[in-house]
Design a protein around this motif. Structure first.
Motif, PDB file in Angstrom:
ATOM      1  N   TRP A  79      38.823  49.849  34.575  1.00 61.20           N
ATOM      2  CA  TRP A  79      38.562  51.262  34.317  1.00 61.20           C
ATOM      3  C   TRP A  79      39.832  52.077  34.109  1.00 61.20           C
ATOM      4  CZ3 TRP A  79      41.495  52.776  38.254  1.00 61.20           C
ATOM      5  CH2 TRP A  79      41.538  51.940  39.379  1.00 61.20           C
ATOM      6  N   GLU A 118      32.337  49.100  35.543  1.00 52.42           N
ATOM      7  CA  GLU A 118      31.160  49.900  35.866  1.00 52.42           C
ATOM      8  C   GLU A 118      31.484  51.388  36.030  1.00 52.42           C
ATOM      9  OE1 GLU A 118      32.524  47.095  37.149  1.00 52.42           O
ATOM     10  OE2 GLU A 118      31.037  46.382  38.582  1.00 52.42           O
ATOM     11  N   SER A 168      41.546  42.790  39.014  1.00 54.30           N
ATOM     12  CA  SER A 168      42.148  42.409  40.294  1.00 54.30           C
ATOM     13  C   SER A 168      42.455  40.910  40.360  1.00 54.30           C
ATOM     14  CB  SER A 168      41.200  42.776  41.435  1.00 54.30           C
ATOM     15  OG  SER A 168      40.009  42.024  41.325  1.00 54.30           O
ATOM     16  N   ARG A 181      41.160  53.036  49.768  1.00 52.28           N
ATOM     17  CA  ARG A 181      42.096  51.915  49.740  1.00 52.28           C
ATOM     18  C   ARG A 181      43.538  52.420  49.691  1.00 52.28           C
ATOM     19  NH1 ARG A 181      43.967  48.658  45.493  1.00 52.28           N
ATOM     20  NH2 ARG A 181      44.262  46.528  46.183  1.00 52.28           N
TER      21      ARG A 181
HETATM   22  P1  NAD Z   1      37.906  44.268  39.535  1.00 50.36           P
HETATM   23  O1  NAD Z   1      38.739  43.075  39.259  1.00 50.36           O
HETATM   24  O2  NAD Z   1      36.794  44.135  40.521  1.00 50.36           O
HETATM   25  O3  NAD Z   1      37.217  44.748  38.150  1.00 50.36           O
HETATM   26  C1  NAD Z   1      37.714  44.506  36.860  1.00 50.36           C
HETATM   27  C2  NAD Z   1      36.579  44.071  35.940  1.00 50.36           C
HETATM   28  O4  NAD Z   1      36.051  42.836  36.397  1.00 50.36           O
HETATM   29  C3  NAD Z   1      35.390  45.029  35.907  1.00 50.36           C
HETATM   30  O5  NAD Z   1      34.803  45.054  34.616  1.00 50.36           O
HETATM   31  C4  NAD Z   1      34.419  44.377  36.877  1.00 50.36           C
HETATM   32  O6  NAD Z   1      33.082  44.727  36.643  1.00 50.36           O
HETATM   33  C5  NAD Z   1      34.649  42.918  36.589  1.00 50.36           C
HETATM   34  N1  NAD Z   1      34.265  41.992  37.668  1.00 50.36           N
HETATM   35  C6  NAD Z   1      34.231  42.243  39.015  1.00 50.36           C
HETATM   36  N2  NAD Z   1      33.804  41.148  39.666  1.00 50.36           N
HETATM   37  C7  NAD Z   1      33.566  40.184  38.743  1.00 50.36           C
HETATM   38  C8  NAD Z   1      33.130  38.833  38.810  1.00 50.36           C
HETATM   39  N3  NAD Z   1      32.852  38.250  39.964  1.00 50.36           N
HETATM   40  N4  NAD Z   1      33.020  38.139  37.651  1.00 50.36           N
HETATM   41  C9  NAD Z   1      33.314  38.713  36.470  1.00 50.36           C
HETATM   42  N5  NAD Z   1      33.717  39.984  36.348  1.00 50.36           N
HETATM   43  C10 NAD Z   1      33.862  40.723  37.459  1.00 50.36           C
HETATM   44  O7  NAD Z   1      38.848  45.445  39.916  1.00 50.36           O
HETATM   45  P2  NAD Z   1      38.518  46.784  40.782  1.00 50.36           P
HETATM   46  O8  NAD Z   1      37.699  46.450  41.981  1.00 50.36           O
HETATM   47  O9  NAD Z   1      37.940  47.770  39.843  1.00 50.36           O
HETATM   48  O10 NAD Z   1      39.968  47.231  41.232  1.00 50.36           O
HETATM   49  C11 NAD Z   1      40.543  46.651  42.399  1.00 50.36           C
HETATM   50  C12 NAD Z   1      42.037  46.477  42.261  1.00 50.36           C
HETATM   51  O11 NAD Z   1      42.334  45.664  41.117  1.00 50.36           O
HETATM   52  C13 NAD Z   1      42.845  47.734  41.996  1.00 50.36           C
HETATM   53  O12 NAD Z   1      43.115  48.435  43.145  1.00 50.36           O
HETATM   54  C14 NAD Z   1      44.084  47.186  41.363  1.00 50.36           C
HETATM   55  O13 NAD Z   1      44.974  46.719  42.321  1.00 50.36           O
HETATM   56  C15 NAD Z   1      43.564  46.036  40.551  1.00 50.36           C
HETATM   57  N6  NAD Z   1      43.371  46.418  39.123  1.00 50.36           N
HETATM   58  C16 NAD Z   1      44.266  46.008  38.230  1.00 50.36           C
HETATM   59  C17 NAD Z   1      44.122  46.392  36.912  1.00 50.36           C
HETATM   60  C18 NAD Z   1      45.076  45.961  35.868  1.00 50.36           C
HETATM   61  O14 NAD Z   1      45.234  46.641  34.874  1.00 50.36           O
HETATM   62  N7  NAD Z   1      45.704  44.819  36.019  1.00 50.36           N
HETATM   63  C19 NAD Z   1      43.074  47.212  36.523  1.00 50.36           C
HETATM   64  C20 NAD Z   1      42.139  47.612  37.477  1.00 50.36           C
HETATM   65  C21 NAD Z   1      42.312  47.204  38.775  1.00 50.36           C
END
Ligand code: NAD
Length: 464
Positions: free
Chosen positions: A146, A173, A224, A323
């Motif tokens: 996001w 989401e 993440s 967090r």
């Molecule tokens: P996340 O990894 O949960 O979400 C990223 C994407 O993965 C979203 O589209 C989500 O719906 C999807 N996703 C989640 N669980 C999944 C699964 N089991 N299988 C497939 N897809 C799945 O990240 P978050 O919870 O939104 O953020 C948490 C932490 O992640 C942040 O605090 C940050 O440290 C890190 N983050 C990094 C980036 C980056 O650009 N590298 C971006 C967002 C968050």
């Protein structure tokens, strides 16, 4: 806010397979602004089938024609830039000025770069007695976060389309409305049905179904580390290609000869932009011990300009706010000293966090090791260049960084020794063609420019 109640599959908006929806919340005032369908494995399956069906014809389309479609997509993004900026502000909370310049502006640059690359890239090369064909890998499952709702989508979809791949996108989401706008732009640009498909939904449901689908040839994920590991394991077991971009803990190294005031103020701006929700943000500032107190005073003055609700937006949701505040408390508990900000929320409503600067941070503290993803900067002291290098390279991450020195060559010599994928020298500008991606646990694969395009290609060698 306008929202579609279906999925964009096979060139049209179709009803979702199940009844569940996701509420989209404006993080600045905590109000629900829309609902989108929560996709299931059935929606993902329909989207992957549509992408598979569209693949042979799109892969065989001459690159010049693919370039023309991507250029048309770029033009639609330009024409709808105000709507894009307003939508990003509504669902991410970014100040409108940032949404206009960065969230709406950068995707135009990136889409434009792939329109040009599709036309100019050599999809065939000669090596000795072989002709090597660079062919699209097939159906791409793109899973995006996001933090840059449109950029993260365009940085995957534009090179995939340029390569001749077809795509199924599962956006975060928290920011599905921008993804729906993007699907509209694809439609308006005249991309053939099925070349791009959108399934909104929850990560563990729709995201997981997409990553595991046997009709997907390459999974490209940004987010993440925990989810990235899982996706890498799933893809590995199925022997399919995977690219994961997992964040960072980048160092901003200020060498003693540098313009300290400039390096500190650009460093603060870099971390506070987008409320610190940038994977490549320079969240560790490294300053020589003789300049440490001066740097702290400069940082305190610079950060005062970042007023929550004005120049700094909220975090994306309540979970991220909690967090990040937890990390600030952890920093205090481990002995770091506050120069600005703190764990208290600056507003009662909205998921705001105070722009926070820590002094007396040692390299091994949690706040110096883990990705916080909020407006939080740690300032660390180094003894000499070797010490600075050890601290800079002393995390599991290696996504980005910065080096400042009076002499460019001095900064470059230091940058060569950094274990990281990008380094800005004396505040160097963003280059949409430079490969972006990490060393170490920051990920596998590269995005942007020709290196980003090659991720979506596979080689076939013909011997003569
Ligand atoms: P996340 O990894 O949960 O979400 C990223 C994407 O993965 C979203 O589209 C989500 O719906 C999807 N996703 C989640 N669980 C999944 C699964 N089991 N299988 C497939 N897809 C799945 O990240 P978050 O919870 O939104 O953020 C948490 C932490 O992640 C942040 O605090 C940050 O440290 C890190 N983050 C990094 C980036 C980056 O650009 N590298 C971006 C967002 C968050």
């Amino acid at each position: 806010m306008k929202a579609h109640d279906g999925m964009y599959i096979g060139g049209q908006w179709r009803p979702a397979a199940g009844p569940d929806t996701i509420a989209v919340v404006n993080p600045a005032d905590e109000q629900v602004i829309a609902h989108v369908p929560a996709g299931t494995a059935d929606d993902v399956d329909a989207a992957v089938r549509a992408a598979r069906e569209a693949f042979p014809a799109w892969a065989a389309t001459p690159p010049a024609e693919r370039a023309a479609r991507i250029a048309a997509l770029r033009d639609v993004l330009v024409a709808r830039k105000d709507e894009i900026a307003e939508t990003v502000t509504a669902e991410l909370g970014a100040p409108l000025a940032l949404s206009r310049t960065v969230h709406a502006g950068v995707p135009v640059l990136v889409a434009g770069s792939y329109a040009e690359l599709a036309a100019s890239y050599s999809f065939e090369e000669r090596i000795g007695n072989s002709t090597v064909l660079l062919e699209p890998v097939g159906v791409v499952g793109a899973i995006t976060p996001w933090n840059y709702p449109l950029h993260q989508v365009v940085a995957k979809v534009a090179p995939a389309l340029a390569a001749g791949c077809t795509v199924v996108l599962k956006p975060a989401e928290d920011t599905p409305l921008t993804a729906q706008l993007f699907a509209e732009a694809i439609h308006e640009a005249g991309l053939p049905a099925g070349v791009f498909n959108l399934v909104t939904g929850l990560g563990p449901v729709a995201g997981q179904a997409l990553a595991a689908h046997e009709g997907v040839d390459l999974v490209s994920f940004t987010g993440s580390t925990a989810v990235g590991r899982q996706i890498g394991a799933t893809a590995g077991a199925a022997v399919k290609r995977v690219a994961v971009e997992l964040g960072g803990k980048s160092a901003n190294v200020i060498l003693p000869s540098a313009d300290l005031a400039k390096a500190v103020s650009v460093g603060i701006a870099n971390v506070m932009s987008n409320s610190g929700q940038t994977c490549s943000a320079w969240t560790r500032m490294l300053v020589h011990r003789n300049q440490y107190d001066e740097a702290l005073a400069l940082a305190a003055a610079a950060v005062a300009k970042y007023v929550p609700g004005e120049r700094v937006g909220p975090l994306v949701n309540a979970k991220q706010q909690k967090r990040v505040r937890g990390y600030i408390e952890k920093g205090l508990a481990e002995g770091a000293r506050l120069v600005a900000g703190g764990p208290e929320a600056p507003h009662e409503t909205g998921y705001y966090v105070s722009p926070t600067v820590f002094a007396d941070v040692t390299w091994d503290m949690t706040i110096a090791q883990e990705e916080i993803f909020g407006p939080v900067l740690s300032i660390l002291k180094y003894e000499d260049e070797e010490d600075a290098l050890r601290i800079a390279n002393g995390t599991v991450y290696g996504l980005a960084g910065a080096v400042w020195a009076a002499d460019e060559a001095e900064a470059v010599a230091f940058a060569r020794r950094m274990d990281t994928g990008q380094v800005d020298i004396n505040g160097g500008r963003f280059n949409p063609l430079a490969p972006f991606g990490g060393y170490k646990q920051s990920g596998v694969g590269r995005e942007l420019g020709p290196h980003g395009l090659s991720e979506y290609l596979q080689t076939k060698s013909l011997q003569f």
